[in-house]
Each structure stands twice: as C-alpha cells, then as structure tokens.
Design a protein around this motif. Sequence first.
Motif, PDB file in Angstrom:
ATOM      1  N   ARG A 314       0.790  -1.229   0.000  1.00 47.33           N
ATOM      2  CA  ARG A 314       0.000   0.000   0.000  1.00 47.33           C
ATOM      3  C   ARG A 314       0.824   1.282   0.000  1.00 47.33           C
ATOM      4  O   ARG A 314       0.255   2.356  -0.168  1.00 47.33           O
ATOM      5  N   TRP A 315       2.177   1.203   0.147  1.00 50.07           N
ATOM      6  CA  TRP A 315       2.956   2.441   0.178  1.00 50.07           C
ATOM      7  C   TRP A 315       4.365   2.198  -0.353  1.00 50.07           C
ATOM      8  O   TRP A 315       5.045   1.263   0.069  1.00 50.07           O
ATOM      9  N   ALA A 333       0.114   1.321  -8.417  1.00 49.99           N
ATOM     10  CA  ALA A 333      -1.300   1.680  -8.346  1.00 49.99           C
ATOM     11  C   ALA A 333      -2.206   0.512  -8.735  1.00 49.99           C
ATOM     12  O   ALA A 333      -3.369   0.462  -8.322  1.00 49.99           O
ATOM     13  N   GLU A 334      -1.694  -0.443  -9.509  1.00 46.42           N
ATOM     14  CA  GLU A 334      -2.483  -1.615  -9.884  1.00 46.42           C
ATOM     15  C   GLU A 334      -2.886  -2.424  -8.647  1.00 46.42           C
ATOM     16  O   GLU A 334      -3.875  -3.145  -8.668  1.00 46.42           O
ATOM     17  N   PHE A 335      -2.107  -2.304  -7.569  1.00 46.21           N
ATOM     18  CA  PHE A 335      -2.402  -3.039  -6.341  1.00 46.21           C
ATOM     19  C   PHE A 335      -3.013  -2.123  -5.284  1.00 46.21           C
ATOM     20  O   PHE A 335      -3.167  -2.514  -4.122  1.00 46.21           O
ATOM     21  N   SER A 338       0.023   3.533  -2.919  1.00 45.75           N
ATOM     22  CA  SER A 338       0.347   4.929  -3.177  1.00 45.75           C
ATOM     23  C   SER A 338       1.863   5.092  -3.224  1.00 45.75           C
ATOM     24  O   SER A 338       2.585   4.513  -2.410  1.00 45.75           O
ATOM     25  N   THR A 339       2.347   5.877  -4.168  1.00 45.32           N
ATOM     26  CA  THR A 339       3.779   6.119  -4.313  1.00 45.32           C
ATOM     27  C   THR A 339       4.081   7.580  -4.051  1.00 45.32           C
ATOM     28  O   THR A 339       3.372   8.470  -4.524  1.00 45.32           O
ATOM     29  N   THR A 340       5.122   7.830  -3.282  1.00 45.09           N
ATOM     30  CA  THR A 340       5.523   9.197  -2.995  1.00 45.09           C
ATOM     31  C   THR A 340       7.026   9.356  -3.188  1.00 45.09           C
ATOM     32  O   THR A 340       7.803   8.431  -2.944  1.00 45.09           O
TER      33      THR A 340
END
Length: 554
Positions: A314-315, A333-335, A338-340
């Motif tokens: 999730r991160w 995002a397919e799973f 969230s990417t930061t």
Amino acid sequence: MSTLRRLLNDLVEADPDAPIALDRVEDGFRAVSRAQLHARARAVQARLAAAGVGPGDCVAVWLPNWSDALSWQFGAAARGAHVIGLNTRYNVEEVGHVLNRARPRVVAVAAGFHGLDLIGVLGEAVRTAQVPAPFVVPVSGPGKSEPDAGAFDLGGGAAVVAPLAQPAERDGTGLAEGDGAVLAERDGQESADRDGSDLAVAFTTSGSTGLPKLAAHREDAVVAHARADAAALGLGEGDVAACVLPLSGVFGFCAALAAVAGGAACLLEPVFDPAATVAAMAEQRATHLVGGDDMAGRLLDAWRERPVELPALRWLGLADFLGRSAEVAAWAAEFGASTTGVYGSSEVFALALLWPESTPVPRRWSGGGLPVSPQIRVRTADPHDDRPVADGEQGELQFAGPTVVDAYLGGGDAGARTADGWFRTGDLAVRSEDGGIEYVCRMGDVLRLSGFLVAPAEIEHRLAAHEAVSTAKVVGARTGNGVRAVAFVVLTEPAAATPAELREWCSATLAKFKVPARVHIIDEMPTTSGTNGAKIRAAQLREWAENYQEDADG
C-alpha cells in the motif's frame, strides 16, 4: 528518554512474541520475535562490555541485511557506543578509510557470506591503513552454526557472541532467546538506560567530492526520527516493510528503524535478487517499500516476467535516480498502493521529507516533500550569502533541527553550516507556499544556458515523456560560447527514435535555449552502485560529452 533500549523494551513489554524481523534462510524466511531480538542485543551488549567498549567508542558492523545487524545496533547503543555500517561491497581502500576515520574498537564481520572473504579484506585494510587491529566478532548469520573465532583474529583478539544464560541462571538480567516472558522493569545490570545524548550511528556520505565523510547522529534523534517516519508512513502492528537497501546505508537504516518503531516487521533481503524479492513480498504480504527508482524498476521488470499478486502493498517511497518513478508508481497503483517521492541524506537522515498521500500527481512522485516532523525545519537560501529566498524561487536547500548531523567521525567540513546554524545540503530546491520542498538537482549539476539557470531534470522529463525513451540524462558540455546541454538517451528498443526526432520533440515544448545541442543514443547508462541505490554517473557522461565535442570539432 529517547533511547533505542527503551524503544525495544517497550515493544517487548507490549507483545514479546510479535515478529520484528523476517530473516531469509535456505527454506524461506524465519521470523525473529521481539523477545528474541532483545536477547541477541543483550548478548551483543555483553560481548562489547567484555571487549571494553563503552561510551564514545565506535563499533563497525560489516553485515548484510540480517536481523543480527539490528541486534548489534541496539546492543552497541546500550553501551553508549556508536555503529558505523560497512557495505559488504566495500573494497580495501573504502574499509581502510572508515578504519582511519572511525577507529572502531570492535568489528562484527559476516562469516562465509555470499562467498566473500570479508576478513581477508579487513586484514588488508588494517595493514594498508596502518591502524591498530580491532577486536573481531565473526557472525555466521541466520540458521548457521557459529564460526571458529580463531580464524578471524587479526591481532586484536576475536570471539563470537555467546548466548545469555537462561532466566533461572542469570537472576533476571534480561530475556533469553525464545523466552516469551515480558521484560521486567529495567534491571540496572551493565549499562543502564542512557539519556540519548550519545552518538548512536554514522553513515558514509556519497563521496562525490572525494573520500566520504562519516556523518554521525545522536541516539535521541535516531529514535525520534524513527517514530516520526513510522507515523508518516502509516507503519503499525501487522505491517511488513520490505528492507532491500542495505541497513548500513541511511535509506535502508531509516526504513528499518521506522518499521521497528511502528511495531511492524522487517522483511530482510541480504542479497538483492529482483525475482526472489518480488516473490517474497507476495508471500510475506509486504505493505511498505523504500528505495530508489532503480531498485523498484528492477522489481517491476522481474514482475513483468513473472506477475504475482501483491495484495498487501500500500505504500512506496522512492528516490528518483534514473527517472523511472512515474512508471513504478503506475505499476504500484495496480495493487492500490500509493507512491511518494522522498528526500534524505546521510547528514539529515533519509525520509526526512516525503509527500502526503493527498498530494496530487505528478507532484507526489517528485523528489522532496513535507518534513515528517515539526522539529525538522527547512528553507531555501541564496548559496552565495545564505539569505533565504522567496517561495517559488530556486535556492540551496538547508536544514535545521535534531536530524542534522551532530558530528563527523574523524573530523568534518567546517563549511557545512551557515553562520546562523543551518546545514547546507548542496542541493538546489524550490520551497512552495504550503511548505513543500521540490528537489531540483545537485548544485553542481545545474546548467547556465543563455544566461539562465536550468535544471537538467526539466529537459530529462521532456525526453522521458517520449514513448521511445527508457532513460534520459542531461549534462553540460563546455564550448567556446559557454555551456551547451547534451542529452544521453537509452531507448526502449533499438532504432525506436533518432537524435533529430528527439531534439524536435524537445523543441515542441521547451524554450529554444533548453533544447539539447546534441542527443546521443547509448545502450545503457554508466551507473555506480551505492549503499542507497544505483545512480547515473553524471561525471562520466560529462567526460563523454566533452570528448564527443572534440571529435565533432575535429
């Protein structure tokens, strides 16, 4: 008191049997409970005490990503000592430099890891650096029998870490391995809890201007930052952080300590095998991942060859080294992850800045972010006189607060701080009205084109937006008329685009002076593998650009 010992004690008291680490062994992974790690840390503490290690001493830890590396950090801190991590890829010169600067009294060395003769390298480093031989403690790693300590004696002594006695035999001096009892109130034996003011850990800097410095941090800053990162990353009980980057580096260390502080488990990968790591993340239900886009990009490539579900992920926190963050973010995002983008360094800790999930893309994927703690203060300033610049203007990124380096082992750079106490990062950045920091580039990489300062990333992002471009890097090449932008590009497949087509692509949206004077298509980027991930060797590209210019002039 913000000490590592108190942090670990509190975790054991809350749930001694909860996993704190997952060690890779031959048949998969073996869980290490909080109580087990505590017992190992106490055993390390006893070994260090027997070797005469006390407050202010240095302990070098030359181990891969094993839970032993964590136990050595906790055990050394309990003695008031600080740890300097060594990457298992270090050569004789690099190890010798650390020995000269840090002067460790004890070195923990991985025995028989990955076919590496680390003790041989250490012995040669001791001889060439002409430093006293340290006391050596060989560590066999998860699931392996203890090695013969005598084979590791370089003249300063050697011994293994002996397990603590069982509870009935030791009169309550700590938990034994496998003991599920809750830790009693601090027993007062050997090193009592300290006040957190001791140095606890040091990291090697990038060494871009010569041999690296060793940036050391206080224990209370380590603990406070770990807790702040755990909150910012949303790490909690039941979570699993994939720890792929070496714990000896600042990004790997901070990610692991954040997981520990949040009550999560560290999924430890001692050797980076992308396919095996993806499979482990799926099997062990990894929830968090921190690394460079180079590492994450290789995980993505492995996943494309053998897709698996990553339902718990999730991160992702990414440092953008190769320009693949947007591609990795789309995959995550397919799973539902969230990417930061993140920011950090050896001097100010990793994960010092990151973007909240509410930040719109593509800004959220860029390097930088908001401080993870109100105690972390940031500003952008004129690099010539250190006067703060207005929001929205480019300036040198500067830090103040407890995360800033407290000392350089063996001596430091007198010019690292401004007259009013702010730390100079050497990075160009823009501060926004909301307090967010957008990383631009290293100060030395900025280009002056037609009298304007231009970040290479602006041109690189335009090139990377072309469907035929896999990776792009822009450097400056000196000419008789000043500096010209030169681009190096790796294509998605051979002959997918020509240099002329890519220059035309750039001219459609960029100002004329920003369009690369030349575009060179190459098979792969020259990279260097560091503790925090692989980075493109801009200096090598600048040399190529100058040589190509000379060839063209000839």
